[in-house]
Scaffold this motif. Structure first.
Motif: not given
Length: 608
Positions: A342-350, A317-323, A154-159, A165-166
């Motif tokens: 990614g599509d939503r401008l977040g670092y989706s691979n991370g 973790g989802y906020s800091a790990f990708p950065l 759930f958190l992965t999809l939300l981020n 949005e998250s």
């Protein structure tokens, strides 16, 4: 269908120009970046009591001075990371500070520790949240792992839907948790002051306790310091803040520190006066809430918000790990795929890698928080120590105006962080020894990746001495499996390029098939040379690649280029592919690693 599901789960793609709209204000940042630190209130005090219970309940009064020590360390860390935010306003936290001031390897140790720590953040937070749920509903205890995995997904999809949005969704549970604990602490202290809590429940402060030692006190202090994990996340995530980003980040850090100090000291105080004893399947916060309110609405409100904050603490973790991964990827220490938005401008691979790694940890440790917390805590105190030491050296080298107080703050933070780290190794070595193995391995992997990127850059750069050989002509090899429209299409393509020679190659398993095919080819394409190869072991790849190697060797002597033209038909529906042997894909995959050979695939699309 897949595209529709992706849009449904993640949302519509955002334009690059909309990146500025994805920045967050202090209110939302406090929710998503402080949730890890604030949530640790739910298990930090409990870790102190778990150590003290080894001596006896009489030792519980020591939780008060230990909590004061933890608050002292918190103050040093908050002030220190505030200085880091202003000194390194582009983010990076402990990794950038350590690499800049201590060298590459200390920086990689800090960066590697934090990458692993953010994975542990997700695993610990979700596991602890699951514990809170099963404390209120014991019948769910056997499904801890399944519940934890569900929350990670759930958190992965939300981020993946984006930072803004998250943050908008997660802010409410975080502030509800803070409100719930403020109510709990206020009512609890009121009960204590009005005498509703019997004095017999706790041992008076200062009571001599047999068996207590400095080692046990330091061990309890180290365990309680696990409540400080997540303090560094804001310094890593400065790029997510609205402008002026450093100012907003620093103010958010100070607000987080204040809230954490109040909540942590409040829960420790109530646990002491209520005489709470840690239990395996009931958390300390759950016991305090039950003692204060009974099993009514307020109890379930506190348990519900506690479970939510523990689960949503994973969002730190989802906020800091990708950065952090972006900073390492920019320096070429981890794959460059972590730089892609990614599509939503977040670092989706991370985000995806973090989610998958967290699920593996939850399964491996069976979602048992007690087994994860020591490794989690020591993983963050190593970067704490390195970053504080790095800042000490920075002030000593640069000596700006007012550097002495800053140096004292960082020295204090470095010393206490080092002591806490050593206490974890001394007292919980059986649970944290793995960090001594995987950290050197991670640093080695970082260097190997960096070496690869440097080697690739050297070889691709036009300024290098190496030059490509001149090409005088082209020899085309066309593997054929029959006389079909697929082969005809590929042959027409090859002829259009006017090569010096086209060689059709047919691999036969039977001599009779070989003879028949030669006769058919002679009638169909008499002007194109056909080479038939007999395969004794029913392999297409073996004879074909041997022939290609022979032609390539001769062609290289005359500066000719060998091109293998691979015919491939594309079924109308994707699932039809499993009905065919995919020989063309195997040939292409094998020949790609052959030097001096060009591979061209000519698709022929089927209509039904």
């Amino acid at each position: 269908m897949l595209a529709f599901i992706k849009r449904l789960l993640i949302g519509r793609p955002l334009k690059s120009a909309e990146l500025g709209e994805q920045k967050i204000n202090k209110t939302k940042a406090l929710a998503i970046l402080s949730s890890d630190a604030l949530s640790s209130v739910a298990y930090g005090p409990e870790q102190i009591l778990i150590v003290l219970i080894t001596v006896g309940m009489a030792a519980f009064w020591y939780s008060i001075p230990i909590a004061i020590g933890v608050l002292f360390l918190l103050t040093a860390l908050i002030l220190s990371y505030r200085q880091i935010i202003y000194a390194y306003p582009h983010g990076g936290g402990a990794y950038v500070v350590s690499k800049t001031n201590l060298g590459v390897n200390p920086g990689l140790v800090a960066g590697g520790s934090l990458l692993v720590d953010y994975i542990l953040t997700v695993a610990v937070s979700v596991s602890a949240g699951t514990d809170a749920i099963t404390s209120a509903f014991p019948t769910l205890h056997d499904f801890n792992v399944e519940i934890a995995i569900m929350f990670v997904v759930f958190l992965t999809l939300l981020n993946l839907r984006g930072v803004t949005e998250s943050a908008s969704i997660l802010a409410y549970p975080v502030y509800l948790f803070v409100l719930a604990l403020f109510i709990l602490i206020a009512v609890g202290i009121y009960n204590i002051l009005t005498g509703e809590v019997p004095q017999t429940l706790h041992t008076p402060i200062g009571t001599p306790v047999a068996g207590i030692s400095l080692f046990i006190l330091l061990r309890a202090f180290a365990s309680g310091s696990s409540a400080l994990t997540g303090v560094e996340a804001i310094s890593n995530a400065i790029p997510n803040f609205k402008q002026p980003a450093p100012v907003n980040a620093a103010r958010t850090l100070m607000m987080m520190g204040g809230l954490l100090a109040i909540l942590f000291s409040g829960i420790v105080t109530l646990a002491y006066f209520y005489g709470i004893v840690p239990k395996a399947e009931v958390t300390v916060v759950s016991q305090i809430a039950e003692e204060t309110f009974g099993r009514n609405f307020m109890y379930f409100f506190i348990q519900g918000t506690t479970a939510l904050i523990l689960i949503l603490a994973a969002n730190t973790g989802y906020s800091a790990f990708p950065l952090l991964a972006v900073n390492l990827a920019k320096d070429k220490f981890i794959p460059r795929m972590f730089l892609v938005r990614g599509d939503r401008l977040g670092y989706s691979n991370g985000i995806i890698i973090l989610g998958l790694a967290s699920i593996l940890l939850i399964v491996a440790f069976h979602a048992e928080t007690e087994h994860l917390i020591p490794l989690y805590a020591v993983g963050v105190f190593v970067p704490f120590t390195l970053s504080q030491t790095g800042m000490m050296l920075k002030w000593l080298r640069e000596k700006p105006d007012g550097w002495v107080p800053k140096f004292v703050i960082n020295t204090t933070g470095a010393l206490i962080s080092f002591i806490v780290t050593m206490m974890f190794f001394l007292t919980k070595f059986s649970q944290v020894w793995s960090i001594l193995i995987f950290l050197p391995i991670i640093v080695l992997i970082f260097h190997r990746i960096k070496k690869h990127y440097d080697a690739v850059g050297d070889q691709l750069r036009l300024t290098t001495c190496e030059r490509s050989p001149d090409i005088k002509g082209n020899v085309m090899i066309l593997p054929v499996a029959g006389i079909t429209h697929v082969v005809e299409n590929s042959l027409k393509y090859a002829k259009s390029l006017n090569p010096d020679q086209i060689i059709a190659v047919y691999v036969a398993f039977e001599r009779e098939d070989e003879r028949k095919f030669e006769e058919k080819w002679e009638k169909w394409q008499p002007d194109i040379r056909l080479v038939t190869l007999h395969s004794h072991y029913r392999s297409i790849l073996g004879p074909l690649t041997k022939f290609v190697d022979t032609v390539a060797h001769k062609a290289k002597e005359g500066d000719y280029q060998v091109t293998v033209v691979i015919p491939q038909f594309i079924p109308k529906k994707g699932w039809h592919n499993i009905l065919h042997n995919q020989s063309s894909l195997l040939i292409r995959a094998y020949l790609l690693y052959k030097r001096d050979i060009v591979i061209t695939t000519v698709p022929y699309h089927l209509k039904k």
